[in-house]
Design an enzyme around this catalytic site. Structure first.
Site, PDB file in Angstrom:
ATOM      1  N   ARG A 261      46.052  38.493  47.243  1.00  0.00           N
ATOM      2  CA  ARG A 261      45.546  37.362  46.468  1.00  0.00           C
ATOM      3  C   ARG A 261      46.639  36.860  45.531  1.00  0.00           C
ATOM      4  O   ARG A 261      47.261  37.650  44.822  1.00  0.00           O
ATOM      5  CB  ARG A 261      44.316  37.774  45.664  1.00  0.00           C
ATOM      6  CG  ARG A 261      43.155  38.209  46.553  1.00  0.00           C
ATOM      7  CD  ARG A 261      41.906  38.529  45.778  1.00  0.00           C
ATOM      8  NE  ARG A 261      40.858  39.016  46.675  1.00  0.00           N
ATOM      9  CZ  ARG A 261      39.638  39.384  46.295  1.00  0.00           C
ATOM     10  NH1 ARG A 261      39.316  39.315  45.014  1.00  0.00           N
ATOM     11  NH2 ARG A 261      38.764  39.818  47.171  1.00  0.00           N
ATOM     12  N   ARG A 276      44.481  43.923  38.234  1.00  0.00           N
ATOM     13  CA  ARG A 276      44.524  42.651  38.966  1.00  0.00           C
ATOM     14  C   ARG A 276      45.892  42.504  39.621  1.00  0.00           C
ATOM     15  O   ARG A 276      46.852  42.075  38.995  1.00  0.00           O
ATOM     16  CB  ARG A 276      44.237  41.478  38.019  1.00  0.00           C
ATOM     17  CG  ARG A 276      43.896  40.173  38.743  1.00  0.00           C
ATOM     18  CD  ARG A 276      43.554  39.077  37.752  1.00  0.00           C
ATOM     19  NE  ARG A 276      42.350  39.361  37.007  1.00  0.00           N
ATOM     20  CZ  ARG A 276      41.111  39.103  37.440  1.00  0.00           C
ATOM     21  NH1 ARG A 276      40.939  38.540  38.619  1.00  0.00           N
ATOM     22  NH2 ARG A 276      40.057  39.389  36.696  1.00  0.00           N
ATOM     23  N   GLU A 348      34.030  44.997  36.233  1.00  0.00           N
ATOM     24  CA  GLU A 348      33.595  44.853  37.625  1.00  0.00           C
ATOM     25  C   GLU A 348      34.361  45.800  38.539  1.00  0.00           C
ATOM     26  O   GLU A 348      35.584  45.885  38.498  1.00  0.00           O
ATOM     27  CB  GLU A 348      33.804  43.417  38.090  1.00  0.00           C
ATOM     28  CG  GLU A 348      33.410  43.189  39.541  1.00  0.00           C
ATOM     29  CD  GLU A 348      34.023  41.942  40.149  1.00  0.00           C
ATOM     30  OE1 GLU A 348      34.095  41.887  41.387  1.00  0.00           O
ATOM     31  OE2 GLU A 348      34.442  41.055  39.391  1.00  0.00           O
ATOM     32  N   SER A 351      31.271  43.976  44.133  1.00  0.00           N
ATOM     33  CA  SER A 351      30.487  42.748  44.148  1.00  0.00           C
ATOM     34  C   SER A 351      29.807  42.637  45.506  1.00  0.00           C
ATOM     35  O   SER A 351      30.468  42.727  46.542  1.00  0.00           O
ATOM     36  CB  SER A 351      31.397  41.541  43.906  1.00  0.00           C
ATOM     37  OG  SER A 351      30.644  40.365  43.720  1.00  0.00           O
ATOM     38  N   ARG A 390      40.998  49.541  41.568  1.00  0.00           N
ATOM     39  CA  ARG A 390      40.121  49.584  40.395  1.00  0.00           C
ATOM     40  C   ARG A 390      39.410  50.930  40.284  1.00  0.00           C
ATOM     41  O   ARG A 390      39.138  51.419  39.177  1.00  0.00           O
ATOM     42  CB  ARG A 390      39.114  48.440  40.432  1.00  0.00           C
ATOM     43  CG  ARG A 390      39.781  47.082  40.267  1.00  0.00           C
ATOM     44  CD  ARG A 390      38.807  45.995  39.889  1.00  0.00           C
ATOM     45  NE  ARG A 390      39.513  44.742  39.632  1.00  0.00           N
ATOM     46  CZ  ARG A 390      39.007  43.710  38.975  1.00  0.00           C
ATOM     47  NH1 ARG A 390      37.772  43.778  38.504  1.00  0.00           N
ATOM     48  NH2 ARG A 390      39.704  42.614  38.777  1.00  0.00           N
TER      49      ARG A 390
END
Length: 426
Positions: A261, A276, A348, A351, A390
């Site tokens: 990403r 991230r 988070e 998801s 994460r």
């Protein structure tokens, strides 16, 4: 992708659902385009029908040796012959314009999704586990990780910002987490393991909703392919352009892959540490179901993601995202947020979304109900089974020890040869 027929049937309901997502009314513009397209289709059909009538009339005139009438009829045919391509081109242009407009509109939220602007309006569903209590100064993962092998400086030197070199104990923990997640999903929850392409065509990205809206968040190769931001793209597109038997559903796929990403939309966020990154690994879940299976599947998928966290003995909570915080393709999303002691808050970690038939329409993925001749669109769901980076952060922070070591969660010890503690390098 939305069905223009449903918008025609109840434009007010369509606009009301969009308004809950903070999107202005779209039905009037869409229906105006649709009206012009349908009018053009009607004109083309009428012109073609008239041309067919004239062809017969010409034959009849010639049979009567009425050359004058035949000539007049042939002149009219010539005009229609010249007009039809223009009508067809106009129809195609209007069709493309309408499809582009429909493709830019997000999915409609399900009725139980709370209305809100951002993450502050998300709804707590439940909490599980208790945050650990420490009798020493708590550290964040970017302080705990380097002595264990999280090498931020070398990663940046090799590839630039948002890249990390992972070595030693951290690399072993990284591998253990990925393998553990994949084993839980396949062995205990019935997901079929897949090794999918990491590079996909633009049609695959369009099918799951990454294109055209989120192109800036993607890495594109020189030959026009895209590196996957999540294996959701590859796994969901397995059913692209297919008609499935109802008896074969649900289908459940999982893959442990690198994800890429550009994080263009997250500039300035989580620039420190391992949270991230431009490149990370994730065990993804994708389900392909019939509409009547969709609700139960969303709960099941989210429970599977919760099971992973429960086995790792990590405190977490489930949040139902509000309309302003959901992804483009989602009709409802549950986020699982893990407790990070170093940040003193939940973040988070997973998801899980149901996309209803939104992606299926973009992919033309259908099924044939038993005993019916016609087909219907499937429903698609996707969720993060285990985001390795994460989860590594969560383990480091929740299992940190006063001496700088990190205890290994019981379920991960077999993947580390029985090792129960990661000791920092001297």
């Amino acid at each position: 992708m939305h069905d223009i027929r449903l918008i025609r049937d109840d434009p007010a309901a369509f606009d009301a659902a969009l308004a809950r997502r903070g999107v202005e009314s779209q039905s009037a513009a869409l229906l105006a385009l649709d009206g012009r397209r349908r009018q053009t289709i009607a004109e083309a059909q009428a012109a073609q029908a008239r041309r067919n009538e004239l062809s017969k009339a010409i034959g009849q005139a010639k049979a009567r040796k009425d050359e004058a009438s035949a000539a007049d009829l042939m002149a009219e045919v010539a005009v229609l012959k010249e007009r039809l391509p223009a009508l067809e081109a106009n129809e195609q242009s209007l069709e493309a314009t309408l499809d582009t407009a429909l493709a830019a509109i997000p999915n409609l939220p399900l009725p139980d999704v709370p209305k809100g602007a951002d993450e502050n309006d998300n709804e707590l569903v439940h909490e599980r586990g208790r945050p650990p209590v420490f009798d020493f100064t708590i550290r964040e993962h970017d302080a705990i990780g380097p002595p264990l092998g999280l090498d931020f400086e070398t990663g940046v030197a090799i590839a630039g910002t948002r890249f990390t070199l992972v070595r030693g104990h951290a690399a072993r923990l990284n591998r253990a987490l990925g393998q553990f997640g994949l084993d839980v999903l396949t062995r205990d929850h019935g997901y079929e393991e897949v090794v999918p392409p990491l590079l996909v065509r633009d049609a695959a990205m369009f099918g799951t909703g990454q294109l055209p809206k989120f192109e800036e968040d993607l890495f594109k190769t020189t030959d026009g392919r895209y590196l996957i931001p999540t294996s959701e793209v590859s796994l969901t597109n397995i059913v692209r352009e297919k008609i499935l038997a109802a008896a074969d559903l649900p289908l459940r796929f999982t893959a442990l892959t690198p994800c890429f990403r550009s994080e263009a939309g997250a500039a300035g966020r989580d620039t420190r540490g391992f949270i991230r990154q431009h490149q990370f690994e994730k065990a993804e879940m994708v389900s392909i179901v019939t509409p009547d299976q969709s609700e139960a599947e969303h709960e099941r998928m989210t429970a599977v993601a919760e099971d992973v966290l429960t086995r790792l003995e990590l405190p977490f909570r489930r949040m139902k995202l509000c309309t302003g915080d959901m992804g483009f393709s989602a009709a409802r999303t549950y986020d699982l947020e893990v407790w990070l002691p170093g940040q003193d808050r939940y973040r988070e970690i997973s998801s899980c979304s149901t996309c209803t038939d939104f992606q299926a329409r973009r992919m033309n993925a259908r099924y044939r109900p038993e005993g019916e001749k016609g087909t219907r669109f499937v429903h698609t769901l996707n969720g993060s089974g285990l985001v390795v980076g994460r989860m590594l952060v969560a383990v480091l922070e929740n299992y940190q020890q006063a001496d700088g070591s990190v205890a290994v969660p019981t379920v991960l010890q077999p993947y580390l040869g029985g090792l129960n503690r990661l000791e920092p390098r001297g």
